[in-house]
Motif scaffolding. Structure first.
Motif, PDB file in Angstrom:
ATOM      1  N   PRO A 176       0.845  -1.459  -0.063  1.00  0.00           N
ATOM      2  CA  PRO A 176      -0.006  -0.107  -0.072  1.00  0.00           C
ATOM      3  C   PRO A 176       0.873   1.360   0.027  1.00  0.00           C
ATOM      4  O   PRO A 176       0.220   2.343  -0.038  1.00  0.00           O
ATOM      5  CB  PRO A 176      -0.785  -0.075   1.408  1.00  0.00           C
ATOM      6  CG  PRO A 176      -0.094  -1.123   1.972  1.00  0.00           C
ATOM      7  CD  PRO A 176       0.723  -2.111   1.249  1.00  0.00           C
ATOM      8  N   LYS A 178     -10.024  -5.714   6.585  1.00  0.00           N
ATOM      9  CA  LYS A 178      -9.893  -4.425   5.793  1.00  0.00           C
ATOM     10  C   LYS A 178      -8.960  -4.518   4.874  1.00  0.00           C
ATOM     11  O   LYS A 178      -8.921  -4.499   3.625  1.00  0.00           O
ATOM     12  CB  LYS A 178      -9.979  -3.253   6.594  1.00  0.00           C
ATOM     13  CG  LYS A 178      -9.856  -1.958   6.031  1.00  0.00           C
ATOM     14  CD  LYS A 178      -9.706  -0.858   6.985  1.00  0.00           C
ATOM     15  CE  LYS A 178      -9.340   0.598   6.059  1.00  0.00           C
ATOM     16  NZ  LYS A 178      -8.455   1.492   6.536  1.00  0.00           N
ATOM     17  N   GLN A 179      -7.768  -4.954   5.296  1.00  0.00           N
ATOM     18  CA  GLN A 179      -6.495  -4.853   4.559  1.00  0.00           C
ATOM     19  C   GLN A 179      -6.521  -6.075   3.474  1.00  0.00           C
ATOM     20  O   GLN A 179      -6.382  -5.849   2.393  1.00  0.00           O
ATOM     21  CB  GLN A 179      -5.123  -5.289   5.423  1.00  0.00           C
ATOM     22  CG  GLN A 179      -4.903  -4.203   6.275  1.00  0.00           C
ATOM     23  CD  GLN A 179      -3.593  -4.515   7.146  1.00  0.00           C
ATOM     24  OE1 GLN A 179      -2.630  -4.378   6.628  1.00  0.00           O
ATOM     25  NE2 GLN A 179      -3.909  -4.929   8.581  1.00  0.00           N
ATOM     26  N   GLU A 222      -8.900  -4.744   0.668  1.00  0.00           N
ATOM     27  CA  GLU A 222      -8.224  -3.685  -0.254  1.00  0.00           C
ATOM     28  C   GLU A 222      -7.261  -4.368  -1.102  1.00  0.00           C
ATOM     29  O   GLU A 222      -7.048  -4.154  -2.461  1.00  0.00           O
ATOM     30  CB  GLU A 222      -7.290  -2.935   0.703  1.00  0.00           C
ATOM     31  CG  GLU A 222      -8.193  -1.873   1.302  1.00  0.00           C
ATOM     32  CD  GLU A 222      -7.208  -0.955   2.176  1.00  0.00           C
ATOM     33  OE1 GLU A 222      -6.154  -0.676   2.008  1.00  0.00           O
ATOM     34  OE2 GLU A 222      -8.261  -0.265   3.242  1.00  0.00           O
ATOM     35  N   SER A 280      -9.159  -6.809  -3.774  1.00  0.00           N
ATOM     36  CA  SER A 280      -9.469  -5.882  -4.780  1.00  0.00           C
ATOM     37  C   SER A 280      -8.654  -5.382  -5.829  1.00  0.00           C
ATOM     38  O   SER A 280      -8.984  -5.149  -6.949  1.00  0.00           O
ATOM     39  CB  SER A 280     -10.660  -4.945  -4.235  1.00  0.00           C
ATOM     40  OG  SER A 280      -9.860  -3.985  -3.363  1.00  0.00           O
ATOM     41  N   GLU A 281      -7.510  -5.034  -5.413  1.00  0.00           N
ATOM     42  CA  GLU A 281      -6.495  -4.243  -5.807  1.00  0.00           C
ATOM     43  C   GLU A 281      -5.847  -5.260  -6.769  1.00  0.00           C
ATOM     44  O   GLU A 281      -5.413  -4.771  -8.086  1.00  0.00           O
ATOM     45  CB  GLU A 281      -5.477  -3.409  -4.954  1.00  0.00           C
ATOM     46  CG  GLU A 281      -4.708  -2.549  -5.748  1.00  0.00           C
ATOM     47  CD  GLU A 281      -3.950  -1.659  -4.864  1.00  0.00           C
ATOM     48  OE1 GLU A 281      -2.688  -1.624  -4.838  1.00  0.00           O
ATOM     49  OE2 GLU A 281      -4.586  -1.145  -3.917  1.00  0.00           O
TER      50      GLU A 281
END
Length: 176
Positions: free
Chosen positions: A93, A165-166, A169, A172-173
């Motif tokens: 990230p 949450k991580q 992310e 989806s990325e």
């Protein structure tokens, strides 16, 4: 490794079998960590190259005489910068720091140790909790320089953030 440390440039002769060779991958990753000028000489056009090598000068040596002329010209251009890109199975990230300098030997040491096992969880002892000594930046730089070494993937997970949450992310990325 010492010849790469002592060199200014790294010329890689790429054939059909190079993509399968771990030693060759180790050499170009080491050259990347050392920020050496890299040039790939391909024996045939349209060979399968790892993503990172698409960003360096590629010279066809199918025509040997012209290939040598092109190689000599490319070696004169020392301002070639390899962008730091991640393979599709990596997630980080944070962006690399364009001002990151030094610590190359630390990056190489981490790479060599992880290369033997492919999986590592670092448990941080209390004395390493000192802020501002560059632990996170070193990890970020490691991922950007070495993610191609880990075919099963490499991801950044922050132990202080909610895991769900991580993972959302990340999936989806990178599309998993």
């Amino acid at each position: 490794t010492q010849p790469l440390v002592d060199s200014d440039a790294f010329v890689l002769i790429w054939s059909e079998n190079s993509i399968k060779n771990d030693w060759i991958k180790h050499e170009w990753l080491t050259a990347s960590i050392l920020k050496r000028q890299m040039i790939v000489c391909v024996c045939k056009n349209n060979l399968d190259l790892p993503l990172l090598l698409h960003y360096v000068p590629i010279i066809s040596i199918e025509n040997y005489e012209q290939g040598i002329v092109d190689l000599v010209e490319s070696l004169k251009n020392t301002n070639v910068t390899i962008p730091l890109v991640l393979p599709k199975n990596a997630w980080m990230p944070f962006l690399p720091n364009p001002n990151f300098q030094g610590r190359v030997m630390e990056l190489l040491e981490i790479y060599y140790k992880l290369r033997q096992h492919q999986v590592l969880v670092i448990h941080q002892p209390p004395f390493l909790e000192i802020e501002g000594i560059g632990k996170t930046q070193l990890a970020v730089e490691f991922v950007y320089h070495c993610a191609f070494a880990f075919e099963s993937g490499i991801v950044w997970l922050n132990g202080a953030e909610p895991l769900e949450k991580q993972l959302h992310e990340m999936t989806s990325e990178i599309g998993i």
